[in-house]
Every structure is written in structure tokens, then in C-alpha cells.
Motif scaffolding. Structure first.
Motif, mmCIF file in Angstrom:
data_model
loop_
_atom_site.group_PDB
_atom_site.id
_atom_site.type_symbol
_atom_site.label_atom_id
_atom_site.label_comp_id
_atom_site.label_asym_id
_atom_site.label_seq_id
_atom_site.Cartn_x
_atom_site.Cartn_y
_atom_site.Cartn_z
ATOM 1 N N ARG A 3 0.941 -1.160 0.135
ATOM 2 C CA ARG A 3 -0.010 0.119 -0.103
ATOM 3 C C ARG A 3 0.948 1.251 0.014
ATOM 4 O O ARG A 3 0.534 2.291 -0.516
ATOM 5 C CB ARG A 3 -0.825 -0.027 1.171
ATOM 6 C CG ARG A 3 -2.304 -0.732 0.863
ATOM 7 C CD ARG A 3 -3.013 -1.062 2.262
ATOM 8 N NE ARG A 3 -3.125 0.177 3.142
ATOM 9 C CZ ARG A 3 -3.650 -0.028 4.430
ATOM 10 N NH1 ARG A 3 -4.338 -1.226 4.557
ATOM 11 N NH2 ARG A 3 -3.597 0.791 5.215
ATOM 12 N N GLU A 28 0.724 5.363 -0.253
ATOM 13 C CA GLU A 28 -0.384 5.547 0.786
ATOM 14 C C GLU A 28 0.089 6.870 1.717
ATOM 15 O O GLU A 28 -0.626 7.772 2.239
ATOM 16 C CB GLU A 28 -0.825 4.472 1.426
ATOM 17 C CG GLU A 28 -2.058 4.674 2.447
ATOM 18 C CD GLU A 28 -2.158 3.316 3.099
ATOM 19 O OE1 GLU A 28 -3.488 2.992 2.917
ATOM 20 O OE2 GLU A 28 -1.704 2.545 3.771
ATOM 21 N N ARG A 78 -13.786 10.298 7.258
ATOM 22 C CA ARG A 78 -13.642 8.777 7.023
ATOM 23 C C ARG A 78 -12.805 8.257 5.640
ATOM 24 O O ARG A 78 -12.756 7.322 5.426
ATOM 25 C CB ARG A 78 -15.014 8.093 6.840
ATOM 26 C CG ARG A 78 -15.615 8.078 8.282
ATOM 27 C CD ARG A 78 -17.166 7.452 7.897
ATOM 28 N NE ARG A 78 -17.946 7.712 9.278
ATOM 29 C CZ ARG A 78 -19.271 7.228 9.483
ATOM 30 N NH1 ARG A 78 -19.738 6.694 8.577
ATOM 31 N NH2 ARG A 78 -19.741 7.452 10.749
ATOM 32 N N LEU A 79 -12.693 9.382 5.048
ATOM 33 C CA LEU A 79 -11.787 9.208 3.557
ATOM 34 C C LEU A 79 -10.643 8.263 3.608
ATOM 35 O O LEU A 79 -10.447 7.479 3.001
ATOM 36 C CB LEU A 79 -11.658 10.569 2.785
ATOM 37 C CG LEU A 79 -12.843 11.296 2.384
ATOM 38 C CD1 LEU A 79 -12.586 12.481 1.740
ATOM 39 C CD2 LEU A 79 -13.813 10.196 1.396
ATOM 40 N N ARG A 115 -9.836 6.172 5.608
ATOM 41 C CA ARG A 115 -10.021 4.434 5.635
ATOM 42 C C ARG A 115 -10.927 4.070 4.628
ATOM 43 O O ARG A 115 -10.411 2.697 4.037
ATOM 44 C CB ARG A 115 -11.290 4.332 6.905
ATOM 45 C CG ARG A 115 -11.876 3.274 7.252
ATOM 46 C CD ARG A 115 -10.670 2.146 8.233
ATOM 47 N NE ARG A 115 -10.320 1.277 7.018
ATOM 48 C CZ ARG A 115 -9.152 0.316 6.846
ATOM 49 N NH1 ARG A 115 -8.551 0.349 7.879
ATOM 50 N NH2 ARG A 115 -8.717 -0.259 5.993
ATOM 51 N N VAL A 116 -11.694 4.932 3.877
ATOM 52 C CA VAL A 116 -12.351 4.519 2.719
ATOM 53 C C VAL A 116 -11.240 4.042 1.571
ATOM 54 O O VAL A 116 -11.113 3.133 0.877
ATOM 55 C CB VAL A 116 -13.237 5.350 2.051
ATOM 56 C CG1 VAL A 116 -13.800 5.053 0.504
ATOM 57 C CG2 VAL A 116 -14.421 5.485 2.955
ATOM 58 N N MET A 117 -10.034 5.014 1.335
ATOM 59 C CA MET A 117 -9.142 4.903 0.415
ATOM 60 C C MET A 117 -8.372 3.584 1.003
ATOM 61 O O MET A 117 -8.001 2.906 -0.144
ATOM 62 C CB MET A 117 -8.308 6.127 0.347
ATOM 63 C CG MET A 117 -8.993 7.290 -0.263
ATOM 64 S SD MET A 117 -9.656 6.804 -1.825
ATOM 65 C CE MET A 117 -8.304 6.477 -2.758
ATOM 66 N N THR A 165 -9.351 0.876 2.465
ATOM 67 C CA THR A 165 -10.164 -0.163 2.081
ATOM 68 C C THR A 165 -10.212 -0.505 0.579
ATOM 69 O O THR A 165 -10.015 -1.586 -0.036
ATOM 70 C CB THR A 165 -11.494 -0.054 2.379
ATOM 71 O OG1 THR A 165 -11.564 -0.001 3.753
ATOM 72 C CG2 THR A 165 -12.482 -1.346 1.995
ATOM 73 N N LEU A 166 -10.097 0.558 -0.421
ATOM 74 C CA LEU A 166 -10.121 0.406 -1.855
ATOM 75 C C LEU A 166 -8.593 -0.132 -2.297
ATOM 76 O O LEU A 166 -8.613 -1.159 -2.986
ATOM 77 C CB LEU A 166 -10.391 1.606 -2.395
ATOM 78 C CG LEU A 166 -11.960 2.330 -2.372
ATOM 79 C CD1 LEU A 166 -11.852 3.588 -3.064
ATOM 80 C CD2 LEU A 166 -12.746 1.093 -3.162
ATOM 81 N N ARG A 167 -7.640 0.395 -1.495
ATOM 82 C CA ARG A 167 -6.348 -0.068 -1.979
ATOM 83 C C ARG A 167 -6.136 -1.686 -1.619
ATOM 84 O O ARG A 167 -5.619 -2.417 -2.211
ATOM 85 C CB ARG A 167 -5.229 0.428 -0.956
ATOM 86 C CG ARG A 167 -5.090 2.130 -1.666
ATOM 87 C CD ARG A 167 -4.157 2.764 -0.941
ATOM 88 N NE ARG A 167 -4.323 4.057 -1.181
ATOM 89 C CZ ARG A 167 -4.527 4.922 -0.135
ATOM 90 N NH1 ARG A 167 -4.891 4.832 0.998
ATOM 91 N NH2 ARG A 167 -4.516 6.268 -0.782
ATOM 92 N N ASN A 168 -6.849 -2.062 -0.344
ATOM 93 C CA ASN A 168 -6.841 -3.570 0.079
ATOM 94 C C ASN A 168 -7.590 -4.298 -0.859
ATOM 95 O O ASN A 168 -7.208 -5.360 -1.229
ATOM 96 C CB ASN A 168 -7.391 -3.681 1.343
ATOM 97 C CG ASN A 168 -6.599 -3.055 2.710
ATOM 98 O OD1 ASN A 168 -5.415 -2.830 2.422
ATOM 99 N ND2 ASN A 168 -7.143 -2.949 3.761
#
Length: 202
Positions: A142, A148, A157-158, A160-162, A164-167
């Protein structure tokens, strides 16, 4: 998620008193690495008489152009300034680059709520290696492939959202038997139909 009797591994950023206390309240055990962001605890762990403590586990692996030897030692405590800590751990890693013959030595220190005898040295070493595997295959990717740490997204929350998308992107590539995530990412960006095909949406 039920955490009772689970063993949770944590890197230094998560080695916080509140986290250790919460895990123990849930009935979980932890193995938490101690680094420079906890200078007092790290200093105390380093000063333990490790030379006089017996070796609990040793393993040796060879791969990716290097030889690695790891030693694990454990020391029991009546009291340690960390919630529920029962043992201190030290892992020494010797790495030899088989191309350059360069040798590096690293000492890592941990605290754990596991009481003496609750798990073998081999089992504890496996939990620690499992954590490093996640670090190498997920968090390192990441940062290096998706930059990252350089991201300017900080609000709400952005982040955490990003993350999650990378994961998700990394997991999809690995399920497609891709080991080089950077190369897989470049492959998918060259044609809009490739991600759809990998996701089996076409």
C-alpha cells in the motif's frame, strides 16, 4: 468479531495502553511490538539480561535471494508497565544477502499478555512471522505501490475508505495469482476492460 481467546498481533503504532486494556477486557491476548515511540518501555526491555535467558525457538529460512535465521527468547514478568503484560519477547534476526554476502542483524522487542507456558516458542514465533507477512504483503505494498503515506487525504472517513479500496485492489490481484502488484496495476491501467475481466464482470 468474537475475540475471546484470540491472539492479536500489533505493530508499534497500535501498541497503546488503551488497546491492550480493551483486548484484555474482550478476553483476547496480544503480542505487541515495542519500538522507539515507547522509549521507556523499550529501554526496560533492552536492559533485560537476554544473554542469560535460554533460547525458546530457532528457525532458518532461505528464499528471495537471502538466508534468514531467527532466535526467540521470552522473559516472564510480575509487573510490566503495559496492561496485562505477562512476558517480554526478543527476536533476533540475522539476514544474509546471498548475492552480496552482506549480513544484517536486527533485534525486535515485544510484550504479550500470554502467560508463561500458554504457547510454545514455535507457536509464538509463527504468530510474529504471520504478522510480518501481512506487513510485507499488504501494508508495504500500500505504501510503495499506491504511495499511501504520501496521500493528502486526511479528513473524516476518507482515509479509511481509500485504505479499503487499496486493500481490495491488492486482494483482487493476488486472487488472480499476481505476485507483483505494481506490474499487475500497470497491466490493468492500460486497458479499461482488463479490471472488468479480472473481476469476472464481463
Amino acid at each position: 468479531m468474537a475475540l475471546e481467546n484470540a491472539v492479536v498481533t500489533a505493530d508499534a503504532a497500535h501498541t497503546q495502553h488503551a488497546n491492550g486494556l480493551w483486548l484484555r477486557e474482550q478476553g483476547a491476548h496480544y503480542i505487541a511490538v515495542v519500538k522507539g515511540n515507547h522509549p521507556g518501555l523499550l529501554k526496560r526491555l533492552r536492559k533485560l539480561p537476554w544473554a542469560d535467558i535460554a533460547l525458546d525457538h530457532k528457525d532458518r529460512t532461505r528464499g528471495r535471494g537471502r538466508l534468514e535465521v531467527r532466535h526467540l527468547k521470552t522473559a516472564a514478568f510480575r509487573h510490566l508497565d503495559y496492561p496485562g503484560a505477562r512476558q517480554a519477547l526478543r527476536v533476533m534476526r540475522w539476514r544474509k544477502d546471498l548475492t552480496s554476502n552482506k549480513i544484517t542483524i536486527e533485534r525486535l522487542y515485544f510484550v504479550t499478555s500470554l502467560p508463561p507456558g500458554a504457547a510454545s516458542g514455535a507457536r509464538i514465533a509463527a504468530w510474529i512471522r504471520g504478522h510480518w507477512k501481512i506487513e510485507n504483503q499488504l501494508h508495504h505494498v500500500r505504501d510503495t505501490t499506491f504511495a499511501e503515506d504520501a496521500s493528502t487525504i486526511r479528513a473524516g472517513r476518507l482515509p479509511r475508505v481509500m485504505a479499503t479500496l487499496r486493500n481490495l485492489a491488492i486482494s483482487v490481484c493476488r486472487q488472480d495469482d499476481r505476485t507483483n502488484i505494481a506490474a499487475a496495476t500497470r497491466h490493468h491501467t492500460r486497458h479499461p476492460g482488463r479490471p472488468m475481466a479480472t473481476l469476472r464482470w464481463t
